[in-house]
Enzyme design. Structure first.
Site, mmCIF file in Angstrom:
data_model
loop_
_atom_site.group_PDB
_atom_site.id
_atom_site.type_symbol
_atom_site.label_atom_id
_atom_site.label_comp_id
_atom_site.label_asym_id
_atom_site.label_seq_id
_atom_site.Cartn_x
_atom_site.Cartn_y
_atom_site.Cartn_z
ATOM 1 N N LYS A 209 0.832 -1.205 0.000
ATOM 2 C CA LYS A 209 0.000 0.000 0.000
ATOM 3 C C LYS A 209 0.867 1.256 0.000
ATOM 4 O O LYS A 209 0.671 2.162 -0.811
ATOM 5 C CB LYS A 209 -0.941 -0.008 1.207
ATOM 6 C CG LYS A 209 -1.909 1.167 1.233
ATOM 7 C CD LYS A 209 -2.854 1.113 2.425
ATOM 8 C CE LYS A 209 -3.932 0.085 2.218
ATOM 9 N NZ LYS A 209 -4.979 0.153 3.272
ATOM 10 N N GLU A 215 10.123 -5.417 4.290
ATOM 11 C CA GLU A 215 10.323 -6.740 3.700
ATOM 12 C C GLU A 215 10.030 -6.731 2.208
ATOM 13 O O GLU A 215 10.799 -7.260 1.394
ATOM 14 C CB GLU A 215 9.399 -7.774 4.389
ATOM 15 C CG GLU A 215 9.687 -8.001 5.857
ATOM 16 C CD GLU A 215 8.835 -7.144 6.774
ATOM 17 O OE1 GLU A 215 8.635 -7.531 7.933
ATOM 18 O OE2 GLU A 215 8.363 -6.080 6.321
ATOM 19 N N GLY A 269 -5.512 -5.201 5.166
ATOM 20 C CA GLY A 269 -4.630 -6.101 4.424
ATOM 21 C C GLY A 269 -5.051 -7.554 4.477
ATOM 22 O O GLY A 269 -5.032 -8.261 3.463
ATOM 23 N N ARG A 270 -5.445 -8.029 5.658
ATOM 24 C CA ARG A 270 -5.762 -9.457 5.784
ATOM 25 C C ARG A 270 -7.111 -9.821 5.189
ATOM 26 O O ARG A 270 -7.489 -10.990 5.168
ATOM 27 C CB ARG A 270 -5.686 -9.882 7.253
ATOM 28 C CG ARG A 270 -6.538 -9.093 8.226
ATOM 29 C CD ARG A 270 -6.144 -9.419 9.655
ATOM 30 N NE ARG A 270 -6.813 -8.591 10.651
ATOM 31 C CZ ARG A 270 -6.432 -7.369 11.003
ATOM 32 N NH1 ARG A 270 -5.380 -6.804 10.417
ATOM 33 N NH2 ARG A 270 -7.083 -6.701 11.951
ATOM 34 N N GLU A 355 -4.692 -11.820 14.294
ATOM 35 C CA GLU A 355 -4.352 -10.407 14.169
ATOM 36 C C GLU A 355 -5.581 -9.545 14.424
ATOM 37 O O GLU A 355 -5.477 -8.430 14.928
ATOM 38 C CB GLU A 355 -3.772 -10.120 12.779
ATOM 39 C CG GLU A 355 -3.052 -8.783 12.693
ATOM 40 C CD GLU A 355 -2.218 -8.643 11.435
ATOM 41 O OE1 GLU A 355 -1.066 -9.112 11.417
ATOM 42 O OE2 GLU A 355 -2.725 -8.078 10.445
ATOM 43 N N HIS A 386 -1.963 -38.515 11.766
ATOM 44 C CA HIS A 386 -0.694 -39.152 12.100
ATOM 45 C C HIS A 386 0.241 -38.169 12.802
ATOM 46 O O HIS A 386 1.449 -38.384 12.856
ATOM 47 C CB HIS A 386 -0.029 -39.699 10.825
ATOM 48 C CG HIS A 386 -0.851 -40.759 10.153
ATOM 49 N ND1 HIS A 386 -0.661 -42.105 10.391
ATOM 50 C CD2 HIS A 386 -1.874 -40.667 9.282
ATOM 51 C CE1 HIS A 386 -1.532 -42.805 9.671
ATOM 52 N NE2 HIS A 386 -2.286 -41.955 8.990
ATOM 53 N N LYS A 514 8.367 -4.060 14.641
ATOM 54 C CA LYS A 514 8.914 -3.434 13.424
ATOM 55 C C LYS A 514 9.716 -2.178 13.771
ATOM 56 O O LYS A 514 10.782 -1.917 13.201
ATOM 57 C CB LYS A 514 7.772 -3.099 12.463
ATOM 58 C CG LYS A 514 7.119 -4.333 11.848
ATOM 59 C CD LYS A 514 5.771 -4.038 11.249
ATOM 60 C CE LYS A 514 5.830 -3.146 10.046
ATOM 61 N NZ LYS A 514 4.505 -3.021 9.407
#
Length: 546
Positions: A209, A215, A269-270, A355, A386, A514
């Site tokens: 954005k 990152e 964002g999510r 979040e 398993h 951050k």
């Protein structure tokens, strides 16, 4: 005020649920079924191509009625109306929450600051459609005139997890393009992706954005440097596109203005895969399939808005989750899809749920005195059988679980599908019924083993059972049904946040680490250790000694 600010613990329903819990906590589900032959009908919902069974839970009709009263007292209906109408329900950031508008029909009207946002959504969709078709058809090519063979999505968080999950989930529907995802700032990650690529036939989609995310920009610049070792600078405009609001920074990177796709403040964002953030989805499976994904989500939106709460899938699943989290003191929920295509689904849900609802301050700004967000975890069945299902069956923790299955396989192998679904159904039955001592003894007797030889083994083979689960059974994994499934969990998260009286759509907890990472990066560059606790300073010194 867009949302009420009612602590759930102050409601009459909450007090009644506390009293009811004391009657329910030791109740056996097997007894509930024994006394009510219609239980499976009462506690299930059939809607469209979904069948949701929630009868294998420690609930009665009284439990559900009390939970529905809790939803009523915390003004859930009004909150739903506020969200869909574009009111500012993300009050801490002063924003509406309108990922639902991204999948609304073109005839809809959704106002933000008095302006209908639907036309700009459809303008963006047309841009996605046009670009997708041109790339897939080979009309848009790389700098050497070759059609694209690979797409790399460069983003992190919601700009990665949603698209990556959907692209994997819809692999059956993919076209000739191979899609890769780069998110982690780990240089080994991006270099492992780069070494698989041909710079002449790779398209890069940068999703940020602000176009400043550390990152994402680190990875984008590393890829840009690699690309320019094989191509002239003007080729950047042919191979890189961006989803961003910062057009100046994007153009400084070398991306053509026509290849900038929009983002909006009213989409978190999510919850953004439905927007141009999902460009990599559209490129991977074609725009028509991407649009079907959106249409499926819209169908679930309509169900959520209009179905009575007692037959409303997201509402019921949210209320059951609250019942366990706040009264049984469970801390986590397992989500177990019985399809390998949904390998990343639980990872995606972790961000959506944790979040959003990992909050300890309510909408009044006061510390909460009750549990909020649950820990979400899981992986596909039958692999999970398993691995961690042992703990759910015979461990000391109560862990509610959602089992997600599809009645039809995509490749049509009936033998495999029958085995898969038999396990899918059997696990919920086993979790509820368990295995009694008499069952174990009967099993040994059937095997012809003398009692004196096996008596000591009996306690180890007993399963207490009474472990709750929901079954979400869907006809077939299609783009539309996947859209419904994702939207179901989005709305479940919303309902929980409303009842817990928290703001689900900010994420300030993400920021502190951050900020500190920026300070530590400067310390690494300057070889300094100031302003840290003793442990952090020692770790930093260890790194700098490498």
């Amino acid at each position: 005020m867009a949302l009420s600010k009612i602590s759930p613990t102050t409601t009459k329903a909450w007090q009644n649920l506390r009293e009811h819990f004391s009657e329910m906590k030791n109740l056996k589900m097997t007894d509930l079924f024994a006394h009510d032959r219609s239980r499976a009908d009462t506690f299930s919902i059939e809607w469209d191509d979904f069948f949701v069974d929630f009868s294998k839970n420690r609930i009665t009709e009284e439990t559900l009625d009390l939970l529905l009263k809790l939803a009523e007292e915390t003004k859930l209906q009004a909150a739903i109306e506020s969200q869909f109408s574009g009111k500012i329900i993300n009050e801490t950031e002063g924003r509406a929450v309108l990922h639902t508008a991204l999948r609304a029909p073109e005839t809809a009207t959704v106002l933000v600051d008095g302006v209908n946002i639907i036309p700009e959504i459809y303008q963006a969709k047309k841009q996605i459609q046009s670009f997708t078709n041109q790339v897939i058809n080979g009309e848009v090519t790389g700098f050497m005139g070759k059609p694209f063979t690979d797409v790399v999505n460069i983003g992190i968080g919601g700009s990665d997890l949603g698209p990556a999950m959907v692209v994997e989930a819809l692999q059956f529907y993919k076209n000739q393009l191979t899609t890769h995802f780069v998110s982690n700032v780990d240089g080994d990650h991006v270099n492992e992706v780069i070494k698989k690529l041909n710079p002449e036939t790779t398209l890069f989609v940068i999703v940020s954005k602000s176009f400043t995310t550390q990152e994402t920009l680190s990875n984008a610049n590393t890829i840009r440097d690699w690309f320019l070792r094989h191509a002239p600078e003007e080729a950047i405009a042919k191979h890189f596109v961006a989803v961003s609001t910062n057009s100046n920074r994007v153009q400084d990177f070398g991306i053509h203005p026509d290849n900038i796709f929009p983002m909006w403040d009213w989409v978190g964002g999510r919850f953004s895969l439905w927007s141009a953030v999902g460009l990599s989805i559209s490129l991977s499976v074609g725009f028509d399939n991407f649009d079907e994904l959106l249409q499926g989500a819209h169908k679930m939106d309509d169900h959520f808005k209009t179905a009575p709460f007692k037959k409303n899938i997201p509402v019921v699943l949210a209320l059951i989750s609250i019942w366990y989290n706040n009264f049984f003191d469970t801390e986590s929920e397992a989500v177990i899809p019985y399809t390998q295509y949904l390998n990343q689904f639980t990872t995606y849900l972790q961000q959506g749920a944790m979040e959003s609802n990992g909050k300890s301050v309510d909408r009044n700004g006061a510390s909460v005195n009750y549990q909020t967000g649950t820990v979400i975890w899981g992986e596909p069945g039958t692999n999970s059988q398993h691995a961690f299902l042992q703990l759910i069956h015979q461990g000391t923790k109560l862990i509610p679980a959602d089992f997600i299955g599809f009645a039809e396989s995509l490749h049509g192998n009936k033998d495999h599908q029958d085995k898969l679904i038999s396990n899918f159904i059997a696990q919920t039955e086993a979790l509820m019924n368990g295995k009694t001592e008499s069952d174990v003894l009967a099993e040994f007797e059937k095997q012809g083993k003398p009692l004196e030889n096996i008596q000591s083994l009996v306690p180890f083979k007993v399963f207490e059972g009474n472990n709750p689960s929901n079954t979400i059974f869907i006809k077939k994994l299609t783009p539309e049904s996947l859209g419904k499934l994702i939207a179901l969990y989005e709305h479940k998260i919303f309902v929980q946040g409303i009842i817990w009286n928290i703001y689900s759509y900010d994420q300030f907890g993400v920021e502190l680490g951050k900020q500190l990472a920026t300070n530590i990066l400067q310390d690494i560059k300057n070889n300094t250790f100031a302003n840290h606790d003793a442990s952090t300073a020692k770790i930093l010194k260890y790194y700098l000694k490498k």
